[in-house]
Design an enzyme around this catalytic site. Structure first.
Site, PDB file in Angstrom:
ATOM      1  N   ASN A  16       0.867  -1.183   0.000  1.00 52.67           N
ATOM      2  CA  ASN A  16       0.000   0.000   0.000  1.00 52.67           C
ATOM      3  C   ASN A  16       0.900   1.229   0.000  1.00 52.67           C
ATOM      4  O   ASN A  16       1.492   1.568   1.022  1.00 52.67           O
ATOM      5  CB  ASN A  16      -0.897  -0.033   1.248  1.00 52.67           C
ATOM      6  CG  ASN A  16      -1.722   1.221   1.396  1.00 52.67           C
ATOM      7  OD1 ASN A  16      -1.811   2.048   0.478  1.00 52.67           O
ATOM      8  ND2 ASN A  16      -2.341   1.384   2.564  1.00 52.67           N
ATOM      9  N   TRP A  17       0.984   1.872  -1.139  1.00 46.76           N
ATOM     10  CA  TRP A  17       1.916   3.012  -1.263  1.00 46.76           C
ATOM     11  C   TRP A  17       1.361   4.272  -0.601  1.00 46.76           C
ATOM     12  O   TRP A  17       2.084   5.273  -0.494  1.00 46.76           O
ATOM     13  CB  TRP A  17       2.202   3.309  -2.736  1.00 46.76           C
ATOM     14  CG  TRP A  17       2.947   2.238  -3.470  1.00 46.76           C
ATOM     15  CD1 TRP A  17       3.372   1.023  -2.980  1.00 46.76           C
ATOM     16  CD2 TRP A  17       3.372   2.280  -4.838  1.00 46.76           C
ATOM     17  NE1 TRP A  17       4.024   0.320  -3.961  1.00 46.76           N
ATOM     18  CE2 TRP A  17       4.042   1.060  -5.114  1.00 46.76           C
ATOM     19  CE3 TRP A  17       3.249   3.217  -5.857  1.00 46.76           C
ATOM     20  CZ2 TRP A  17       4.579   0.779  -6.368  1.00 46.76           C
ATOM     21  CZ3 TRP A  17       3.790   2.936  -7.101  1.00 46.76           C
ATOM     22  CH2 TRP A  17       4.451   1.727  -7.354  1.00 46.76           C
ATOM     23  N   LYS A  18       0.096   4.258  -0.223  1.00 52.24           N
ATOM     24  CA  LYS A  18      -0.528   5.458   0.350  1.00 52.24           C
ATOM     25  C   LYS A  18      -0.276   6.647  -0.592  1.00 52.24           C
ATOM     26  O   LYS A  18      -0.311   6.462  -1.798  1.00 52.24           O
ATOM     27  CB  LYS A  18      -0.025   5.700   1.787  1.00 52.24           C
ATOM     28  CG  LYS A  18      -0.183   4.424   2.634  1.00 52.24           C
ATOM     29  CD  LYS A  18       0.031   4.634   4.097  1.00 52.24           C
ATOM     30  CE  LYS A  18      -0.149   3.295   4.822  1.00 52.24           C
ATOM     31  NZ  LYS A  18      -0.019   3.413   6.272  1.00 52.24           N
ATOM     32  N   HIS A 107      -9.425   1.224   5.071  1.00 52.30           N
ATOM     33  CA  HIS A 107      -8.145   1.395   5.769  1.00 52.30           C
ATOM     34  C   HIS A 107      -8.360   2.327   6.957  1.00 52.30           C
ATOM     35  O   HIS A 107      -9.173   3.258   6.890  1.00 52.30           O
ATOM     36  CB  HIS A 107      -7.102   1.968   4.805  1.00 52.30           C
ATOM     37  CG  HIS A 107      -5.714   1.942   5.369  1.00 52.30           C
ATOM     38  ND1 HIS A 107      -5.275   2.878   6.278  1.00 52.30           N
ATOM     39  CD2 HIS A 107      -4.688   1.081   5.182  1.00 52.30           C
ATOM     40  CE1 HIS A 107      -4.024   2.582   6.622  1.00 52.30           C
ATOM     41  NE2 HIS A 107      -3.644   1.505   5.973  1.00 52.30           N
ATOM     42  N   GLU A 109      -6.747   4.740   7.979  1.00 53.47           N
ATOM     43  CA  GLU A 109      -6.558   6.162   7.645  1.00 53.47           C
ATOM     44  C   GLU A 109      -7.821   6.734   6.996  1.00 53.47           C
ATOM     45  O   GLU A 109      -8.162   7.906   7.196  1.00 53.47           O
ATOM     46  CB  GLU A 109      -5.322   6.326   6.751  1.00 53.47           C
ATOM     47  CG  GLU A 109      -4.048   6.143   7.573  1.00 53.47           C
ATOM     48  CD  GLU A 109      -2.868   5.566   6.825  1.00 53.47           C
ATOM     49  OE1 GLU A 109      -2.855   5.598   5.586  1.00 53.47           O
ATOM     50  OE2 GLU A 109      -1.939   5.065   7.502  1.00 53.47           O
ATOM     51  N   GLU A 179      -4.975  -4.665  10.845  1.00 48.71           N
ATOM     52  CA  GLU A 179      -3.919  -3.657  11.015  1.00 48.71           C
ATOM     53  C   GLU A 179      -4.170  -2.885  12.313  1.00 48.71           C
ATOM     54  O   GLU A 179      -4.964  -1.933  12.328  1.00 48.71           O
ATOM     55  CB  GLU A 179      -3.939  -2.665   9.847  1.00 48.71           C
ATOM     56  CG  GLU A 179      -3.661  -3.278   8.500  1.00 48.71           C
ATOM     57  CD  GLU A 179      -3.101  -2.251   7.517  1.00 48.71           C
ATOM     58  OE1 GLU A 179      -2.047  -2.529   6.942  1.00 48.71           O
ATOM     59  OE2 GLU A 179      -3.694  -1.176   7.358  1.00 48.71           O
ATOM     60  N   GLY A 185       3.084   2.463  10.719  1.00 54.07           N
ATOM     61  CA  GLY A 185       4.065   3.533  10.525  1.00 54.07           C
ATOM     62  C   GLY A 185       4.813   3.920  11.779  1.00 54.07           C
ATOM     63  O   GLY A 185       5.461   4.963  11.824  1.00 54.07           O
ATOM     64  N   SER A 225       3.922  -2.015  10.259  1.00 51.59           N
ATOM     65  CA  SER A 225       5.379  -2.093  10.402  1.00 51.59           C
ATOM     66  C   SER A 225       5.946  -3.465  10.030  1.00 51.59           C
ATOM     67  O   SER A 225       6.861  -3.962  10.693  1.00 51.59           O
ATOM     68  CB  SER A 225       5.794  -1.684  11.826  1.00 51.59           C
ATOM     69  OG  SER A 225       5.403  -0.348  12.079  1.00 51.59           O
ATOM     70  N   GLY A 246       2.996  -0.975   4.264  1.00 53.31           N
ATOM     71  CA  GLY A 246       3.069   0.432   3.880  1.00 53.31           C
ATOM     72  C   GLY A 246       4.497   0.819   3.549  1.00 53.31           C
ATOM     73  O   GLY A 246       4.998   0.552   2.457  1.00 53.31           O
ATOM     74  N   GLY A 247       5.193   1.413   4.525  1.00 56.08           N
ATOM     75  CA  GLY A 247       6.528   1.976   4.312  1.00 56.08           C
ATOM     76  C   GLY A 247       7.495   1.067   3.558  1.00 56.08           C
ATOM     77  O   GLY A 247       8.177   1.508   2.622  1.00 56.08           O
TER      78      GLY A 247
END
Ligand code: 13P
Length: 266
Positions: A16-18, A107, A109, A179, A185, A225, A246-247
């Site tokens: 997930n590149w956000k 998600h 977010e 999640e 993150g 993470s 993510g990251g």
């Protein structure tokens, strides 16, 4: 409860590149990823990348040029209506035209920053399925909810609400991502035991809603993470069938290591 070890669920590792990478950068990232991953990897693991909407057409054509790489194209969100006066929204009907196979829905977010409710998540899950794609429906608790002992209730409530009104076979074919919000993150990962316990509870909840077969078939990812240092232990858990990353998905070398987790040192 079906014996999870008896089930043969193919893991799904999703990036997930956000809101990262413009479409020029996206082309470079997927070219490199397609170069790093080979057909042996795709025999063991399904892989999806979820770029921002503005990158998807470029990612689609780049993957097609890369000998039709088996990396699946994903989206991070969509609206639940097919069309209409919804300024700034993206229709789920547009996405299959771009070869999108997976759509992240709900998600944390989106829930926390953009006001998505359980009901909207349920409508989006239905819209994604209606258009022949696979929802990756997210759930997870905040740190305060966990510390107050309310994590199980929050997550099972989100799962029940998100699956409402679906047929058992539709549930079995989808993906749920657990999640925990405090692990996103932050560099803090849930322990493999805690992640497994919640993923097991999610599978039991799915069984209650949609029956044994759906519970045995549904893929449950862990997200928060995930890195090369912890992926192997997480993936060894019987009820964890993949990762939503993510990251660590932004760098193709790092993400390729996650896809190839079997080759990492324990
Ligand atoms: P991080 O891997 O950066 O913690 O993000 C997890 C996530 O939110 C994936 O959807």
């Amino acid at each position: 409860m079906p014996d999870p070890s008896a089930a043969k669920r193919k893991p799904l590792i999703s990036g997930n590149w956000k809101m990262h990478h413009n479409h020029f950068e996206a082309i470079q990232v997927v070219q490199k990823l397609a170069y790093l991953l080979g057909s042996d990897d795709f025999k063991e693991v399904d892989v999806s990348v979820h770029p921002p909407f503005t990158d998807i057409r470029s990612v689609q054509t780049t993957l097609f040029d890369q000998k039709r790489s088996e990396i699946a194209v994903g989206a991070q969100n969509c609206h639940f209506e097919d069309k209409g006066a919804f300024t700034g929204e993206v229709s789920p009907a547009f996405l299959p035209k771009l070869d999108v196979q997976y759509v992240i829905v709900g998600h944390s977010e989106r829930r926390e920053l953009f006001g998505e409710t359980d009901e909207m998540v349920n409508q989006k899950v239905k819209a994604v399925i209606k258009h022949g794609m696979t929802p990756i429906m997210c759930c997870g608790e905040t740190l305060e909810e966990r510390e107050a002992g309310g994590a199980d209730e929050k997550v099972t409530g989100q799962v029940r609400a998100g699956l409402a009104g679906l047929k058992a076979e539709q549930v079995g074919a989808m993906v749920i991502a657990y999640e925990p919000i405090w692990a996103i993150g932050t560099g803090k990962t849930a322990t493999a035991d805690d992640a497994e316990a919640m993923c097991r509870l999610i599978r039991e909840t799915v069984e209650g809603v949609a029956g044994e077969e759906a519970a045995a078939a549904i893929r449950i990812q862990y997200g928060g993470s995930v890195k090369p240092a912890n992926v192997k232990e997480l993936m060894a858990q019987p009820d964890i069938d993949g990762a939503l990353v993510g990251g660590a998905s932004l760098d193709p070398e790092e993400f390729a290591k996650l896809v190839q987790y079997r080759l990492l040192e324990a």
